[in-house]
Scaffold this motif. Structure first.
Motif, PDB file in Angstrom:
ATOM      1  N   ALA A  38       3.674 -18.761  11.878  1.00  0.00           N
ATOM      2  CA  ALA A  38       4.110 -18.209  10.596  1.00  0.00           C
ATOM      3  C   ALA A  38       5.451 -18.796  10.173  1.00  0.00           C
ATOM      4  O   ALA A  38       5.681 -19.079   8.998  1.00  0.00           O
ATOM      5  CB  ALA A  38       4.204 -16.686  10.696  1.00  0.00           C
ATOM      6  N   ALA A  39       6.345 -18.998  11.138  1.00  0.00           N
ATOM      7  CA  ALA A  39       7.685 -19.492  10.815  1.00  0.00           C
ATOM      8  C   ALA A  39       7.660 -20.921  10.289  1.00  0.00           C
ATOM      9  O   ALA A  39       8.442 -21.277   9.406  1.00  0.00           O
ATOM     10  CB  ALA A  39       8.588 -19.401  12.048  1.00  0.00           C
ATOM     11  N   GLY A  40       6.754 -21.754  10.818  1.00  0.00           N
ATOM     12  CA  GLY A  40       6.729 -23.152  10.408  1.00  0.00           C
ATOM     13  C   GLY A  40       5.577 -23.527   9.511  1.00  0.00           C
ATOM     14  O   GLY A  40       5.428 -24.694   9.149  1.00  0.00           O
ATOM     15  N   ARG A  99      16.046 -21.482   6.815  1.00  0.00           N
ATOM     16  CA  ARG A  99      16.624 -22.710   7.370  1.00  0.00           C
ATOM     17  C   ARG A  99      15.820 -23.928   6.896  1.00  0.00           C
ATOM     18  O   ARG A  99      16.396 -24.968   6.557  1.00  0.00           O
ATOM     19  CB  ARG A  99      16.625 -22.656   8.907  1.00  0.00           C
ATOM     20  N   GLN A 100      14.508 -23.792   6.852  1.00  0.00           N
ATOM     21  CA  GLN A 100      13.669 -24.900   6.414  1.00  0.00           C
ATOM     22  C   GLN A 100      13.823 -25.156   4.913  1.00  0.00           C
ATOM     23  O   GLN A 100      13.832 -26.311   4.468  1.00  0.00           O
ATOM     24  CB  GLN A 100      12.208 -24.597   6.751  1.00  0.00           C
ATOM     25  N   ILE A 142       7.780 -30.258  -0.080  1.00  0.00           N
ATOM     26  CA  ILE A 142       7.899 -29.967   1.351  1.00  0.00           C
ATOM     27  C   ILE A 142       8.721 -28.689   1.501  1.00  0.00           C
ATOM     28  O   ILE A 142       9.866 -28.622   1.071  1.00  0.00           O
ATOM     29  CB  ILE A 142       8.571 -31.128   2.116  1.00  0.00           C
ATOM     30  N   TYR A 143       8.123 -27.671   2.107  1.00  0.00           N
ATOM     31  CA  TYR A 143       8.775 -26.373   2.234  1.00  0.00           C
ATOM     32  C   TYR A 143       8.881 -25.890   3.674  1.00  0.00           C
ATOM     33  O   TYR A 143       9.721 -25.059   3.996  1.00  0.00           O
ATOM     34  CB  TYR A 143       8.015 -25.318   1.416  1.00  0.00           C
ATOM     35  N   THR A 144       8.000 -26.405   4.542  1.00  0.00           N
ATOM     36  CA  THR A 144       7.978 -25.932   5.931  1.00  0.00           C
ATOM     37  C   THR A 144       7.927 -27.121   6.875  1.00  0.00           C
ATOM     38  O   THR A 144       7.616 -28.254   6.478  1.00  0.00           O
ATOM     39  CB  THR A 144       6.744 -25.039   6.195  1.00  0.00           C
ATOM     40  N   ASN A 145       8.190 -26.846   8.136  1.00  0.00           N
ATOM     41  CA  ASN A 145       8.162 -27.914   9.143  1.00  0.00           C
ATOM     42  C   ASN A 145       6.782 -28.554   9.258  1.00  0.00           C
ATOM     43  O   ASN A 145       6.660 -29.747   9.550  1.00  0.00           O
ATOM     44  CB  ASN A 145       8.581 -27.359  10.502  1.00  0.00           C
ATOM     45  N   ALA A 146       5.725 -27.759   9.063  1.00  0.00           N
ATOM     46  CA  ALA A 146       4.366 -28.286   9.193  1.00  0.00           C
ATOM     47  C   ALA A 146       4.074 -29.367   8.163  1.00  0.00           C
ATOM     48  O   ALA A 146       3.193 -30.204   8.372  1.00  0.00           O
ATOM     49  CB  ALA A 146       3.356 -27.150   9.046  1.00  0.00           C
ATOM     50  N   MET A 147       4.797 -29.376   7.046  1.00  0.00           N
ATOM     51  CA  MET A 147       4.548 -30.344   5.975  1.00  0.00           C
ATOM     52  C   MET A 147       5.272 -31.677   6.196  1.00  0.00           C
ATOM     53  O   MET A 147       5.068 -32.612   5.429  1.00  0.00           O
ATOM     54  CB  MET A 147       4.992 -29.764   4.626  1.00  0.00           C
TER      55      MET A 147
END
Length: 514
Positions: free
Chosen positions: A211-213, A422-423, A433-438
């Motif tokens: 959920a966080a990333g 933070r992201q 790009i909004y999250t680490n997964a992207m």
């Protein structure tokens, strides 16, 4: 006489103004032009019956109804009400001085009662943008349209009521809703909470990281281990919808006709769980009249695919592009439509056909080849887009009967929201790009640097655990998210170690070359 009324057509999740011109002149017969489909052509019978039921006369002269622009196909029964009002005005039976100020939609029954229509929210947004004073529509749809401010939303129940309002014989108070108050009052009300889940602390942690990333996650475990319940709890720990996200989500559900009677704003993240017999069109969207599929209905929420290997291979393969591009493009001969599809994929599966491979107590009766064949139903390119693989083991009797208080979703969500902040700051100058997964590979190299000890650990893990080369970037992205949850600017060895354990399906002891 010539009369004009204004309606709208929805293409994708956008609405376009449709001008309905009605001309009553000498001659006979009724002609409907402007590329109407069968449902629109049949409106002539419904409109005639509704007009006569109210005591008006249906013209026996030549009546031409044109739906402009003429090169766009018009579908559905949404144009009944504006056509009926146009005919009454053109035949001189009613006098409406400000007809051009209103956009009108509605399906008529034979006795003049209005039935609800689909796609009201994008139509209302378009009506405000085009400068219409008001929007006349079925009363059941009024709550949905009232989300849009600075537009008079007039909900009517019958053709007679709509005519009386337009003639000034009846006052109908426009429906007004405080969108922000509505959003604040009902946001984050989820039916399930992680506090209801006994045990499974390692899976809850993996869910928190996902959920966080914004990472996709797959759970592997035997039947009855709690995979479905854990998946259903996931939306409750995702960051709350913003008002803009809520409007986007509501618009898609409005176009699909999924909002229901008297519904308004969707304030919680959607959770969609299609059955494994779903077709690729139903999952991705499309059809003769392109409609959003399950992945678009899961926009800004969670798409849960239970028993992943049971889905048809063709269905799973069509997921690959939307997972990368966060949208679905449906092409037809005369148009190309885009449906948004920014969702988190959560999948679950048994480890083998019998369900008990690697089970701590029960023995698996499957041959090694059967296990490999079962797992290989999920293609490498699809699995490559799933960052976290987590094993789910059955909850023991002592854990099930324990009275230990479990952590609430609200507490987990607070940590997730901080990591997302933070992201957001990290990617604020990178649109899309909004999250680490992207993160694409160049950004992984920039933001996911590890020290010498981390490199040594990752190298040893890839060699000893049989991790595939494609797992490398995924591990770094997940480690970056774990560091964000810990409030750390650097990826430490412990963050990397936790990320490595979330690659179960890449381990050689699963015996699968997926």
């Amino acid at each position: 006489m010539l009369a004009k009324t204004y309606a709208a057509a929805v293409y994708g999740v956008q609405a376009l103004t449709i001008t309905i011109e009605v001309n009553v002149t000498q001659g006979t017969h009724l002609f409907m032009v402007g590329l109407p489909d069968s449902a629109v052509k049949e409106s002539a019978q419904r409109v005639e019956s509704a007009i006569k039921y109210l005591g008006y006369q249906f013209p026996r002269q030549k009546t031409v109804i044109n739906l402009a622009p003429a090169d766009l196909r018009k579908e559905g029964a949404n144009y009944d009400l504006p056509i009926a009002i146009g005919i009454l005005s053109a035949s001189g039976q009613i006098e409406v001085p400000h007809l051009e100020q209103y956009l009108i939609m509605g399906e008529l029954s034979l006795d003049g009662i209005l039935r609800p229509v689909k796609g009201v929210l994008p139509i209302a947004i378009m009506a405000r943008k085009k400068g219409f004073k008001g929007f006349i529509l079925p009363k059941e749809n009024a709550s949905e349209a009232a989300i849009v401010n600075n537009l008079e939303v007039i909900g009517v129940e019958t053709l007679e009521e709509a005519v009386a309002f337009l003639q000034g014989k009846k006052h109908i108070e426009p429906l007004v809703k405080d969108t922000r108050a509505l959003f604040a009052a009902s946001a984050d009300h989820y039916p399930l909470d992680f506090a209801d889940v006994q045990g499974q602390e390692n899976v809850k942690r993996a869910m928190e990281v996902a959920a966080a990333g914004g990472h996709n996650i797959i759970m592997i475990g035997p039947p009855g281990a709690g995979k479905t319940m854990l998946a259903k709890c996931l939306p409750s720990i995702l960051p709350p919808l913003t008002l803009q996200e809520a409007l986007e989500t509501t618009k898609i559900h409005s176009v699909a006709g999924r909002l229901g009677k008297d519904a308004s704003l969707i304030t919680t993240r959607p959770f969609r769980a299609p059955h494994h017999t779903v077709s690729d069109v139903a999952l991705v969207g499309g059809g003769a009249v392109p409609q959003p599929g399950e992945i678009s209905l899961a926009h800004n929420g969670v798409l849960f695919l239970d028993e992943l290997p049971e889905f048809k291979r063709s269905v799973l393969e069509v997921l690959r592009q939307p997972l990368e591009e966060r949208r679905v493009t449906i092409s037809r001969a005369k148009m190309t439509l885009d449906f948004p599809a920014n969702f988190m994929l959560v999948a679950s599966m048994n480890p083998c056909p019998c369900g008990y491979y690697n089970h701590p107590e029960k023995e698996c009766i499957c041959a090694p080849q059967s296990v490999q064949r079962y797992l290989s139903k999920i293609s490498g390119p699809l699995l490559d887009r799933i960052d976290l693989h987590i094993e789910v083991v059955p909850v023991s009797f002592s854990e099930m009967t324990s009275r230990k208080k479990q952590e609430r979703s609200a507490d987990i969500r607070a940590r997730v929201a901080q990591a997302r902040e933070r992201q957001t700051k990290r990617f604020e100058h990178m649109p899309g790009i909004y999250t680490n997964a992207m993160m694409p590979s160049p950004l992984v190299k920039e933001y996911c640097r590890i020290d010498k000890a981390g490199e040594t650990l990752l190298k040893a893990a890839m060699e000893r655990l049989g991790l595939s080369a494609r797992a490398y970037d995924r591990i770094l992205k997940v480690a970056r998210t774990i560091a964000d949850l810990a409030g750390s600017d650097d990826i430490k060895v412990e963050h990397l170690a936790e990320a490595i354990q979330y690659r179960s399906l890449d381990r050689s002891n699963w015996g699968a070359t997926v």
